[in-house]
Write an enzyme that holds these catalytic residues in place. Structure first.
Site, PDB file in Angstrom:
ATOM      1  N   GLY A 159       0.832  -1.192   0.000  1.00 53.70           N
ATOM      2  CA  GLY A 159       0.000   0.000   0.000  1.00 53.70           C
ATOM      3  C   GLY A 159       0.869   1.245   0.000  1.00 53.70           C
ATOM      4  CD  GLN A 173       3.527   5.900   2.471  1.00 55.33           C
ATOM      5  OE1 GLN A 173       2.564   5.340   1.964  1.00 55.33           O
ATOM      6  NE2 GLN A 173       4.449   5.239   3.141  1.00 55.33           N
ATOM      7  CB  CYS A 232       5.120   2.408   7.577  1.00 55.95           C
ATOM      8  SG  CYS A 232       4.801   3.916   6.662  1.00 55.95           S
ATOM      9  CG  LEU A 233       6.538   0.938   1.631  1.00 53.75           C
ATOM     10  CD1 LEU A 233       6.012   1.182   0.231  1.00 53.75           C
ATOM     11  CD2 LEU A 233       7.562  -0.188   1.632  1.00 53.75           C
ATOM     12  CG  HIS A 240      -0.482   1.729   7.398  1.00 54.55           C
ATOM     13  ND1 HIS A 240       0.443   1.443   8.380  1.00 54.55           N
ATOM     14  CD2 HIS A 240       0.207   2.422   6.451  1.00 54.55           C
ATOM     15  CE1 HIS A 240       1.628   1.942   8.033  1.00 54.55           C
ATOM     16  NE2 HIS A 240       1.508   2.537   6.859  1.00 54.55           N
ATOM     17  CD  GLU A 241      -0.919   2.710   2.848  1.00 54.46           C
ATOM     18  OE1 GLU A 241      -0.444   3.854   2.769  1.00 54.46           O
ATOM     19  OE2 GLU A 241      -0.215   1.717   3.080  1.00 54.46           O
ATOM     20  CG  HIS A 263       0.586   7.205   5.335  1.00 60.27           C
ATOM     21  ND1 HIS A 263       1.720   7.669   5.952  1.00 60.27           N
ATOM     22  CD2 HIS A 263       0.777   5.874   5.168  1.00 60.27           C
ATOM     23  CE1 HIS A 263       2.561   6.650   6.144  1.00 60.27           C
ATOM     24  NE2 HIS A 263       2.015   5.559   5.691  1.00 60.27           N
TER      25      HIS A 263
HETATM   26 NI    NI Z   1       2.808   3.647   5.681  1.00 59.68          NI
END
Ligand code: NI
Length: 195
Positions: free
Chosen positions: A55, A60, A101-102, A143-144, A147
């Site tokens: 995701g 991001q 998380c990236l 989660h997304e 963000h």
């Molecule tokens: Ni994330």
């Protein structure tokens, strides 16, 4: 004479990592749909796949728009683009599980999330849609969506866990990897699937 020009459309963008201030900003509602969004969406998928993610939110990669992409097909869930998403219902029942998380590379820690969520969103053409999801799908959506509201999952941890990983988070903020790299199971699975 014919000249053939091959242009690659793949565009992997840089993923912002903590403590980049843009990750704490609230993304703006999307009002224009359709074709103008396509290059951004493509870049989001390319960037997410290149990082073995499941995701990604637009912020991001530094784009302050309420857009997220998911690809959970490897786990039997959806692949899709979710624009202006809003939670309309969520379960009181919670799920346990590790989250990563990236934007927080190398860290995976337990975080409780609702087990079920119902989200309304708009698709690429602006049409209103609903998605319901449980377990990993619910976790990924929430989660997304965090963000989009400037929230990064490490700021939502329970105090005891936060203390436990405080040093690793500091290292990541300095651009280092944690002492011991911890990758969530689902990301390992994705890597295997691509190998
Ligand atoms: Ni994330």
């Amino acid at each position: 004479m014919t000249v053939l020009l091959y242009i690659t459309t793949m565009a992997v963008r840089k993923i912002l990592t903590i403590p980049d201030p843009r990750l704490y900003e609230i993304s703006e509602k999307v009002t224009e749909f359709g074709r103008p969004l396509r290059p951004l969406i493509r870049d989001m998928f390319d960037t997410m796949y290149a990082a073995d993610g499941v995701g990604l939110a637009a912020i991001q990669i530094g784009v302050k728009k309420r857009i997220l992409v998911l690809d959970l097909t490897h786990f039997g869930f959806v692949k899709g683009v979710f624009i202006n998403p809003e939670v309309v219902e969520q379960s009181k029942e919670m799920q346990e599980g590790d989250e990563g998380c990236l934007s927080v590379p190398g860290l995976s820690v337990p975080l409780k999330r609702p087990k079920y969520v119902k989200v309304k969103y708009q698709d690429l053409n602006g049409s209103e849609r609903i998605i319901e999801g449980e377990m990993l799908l619910a976790r990924a959506l929430l989660h997304e969506m965090d963000h989009l509201d400037g929230k990064v999952f490490v700021d939502l941890l329970e105090p005891a866990i936060k203390r436990e990983v405080a040093e690793d988070i500091e290292r990541i903020k300095q651009g280092l990897m944690p002492q011991k790299e911890r990758i969530p199971e689902y990301r390992k699975e994705v890597s295997k699937a691509r190998a």
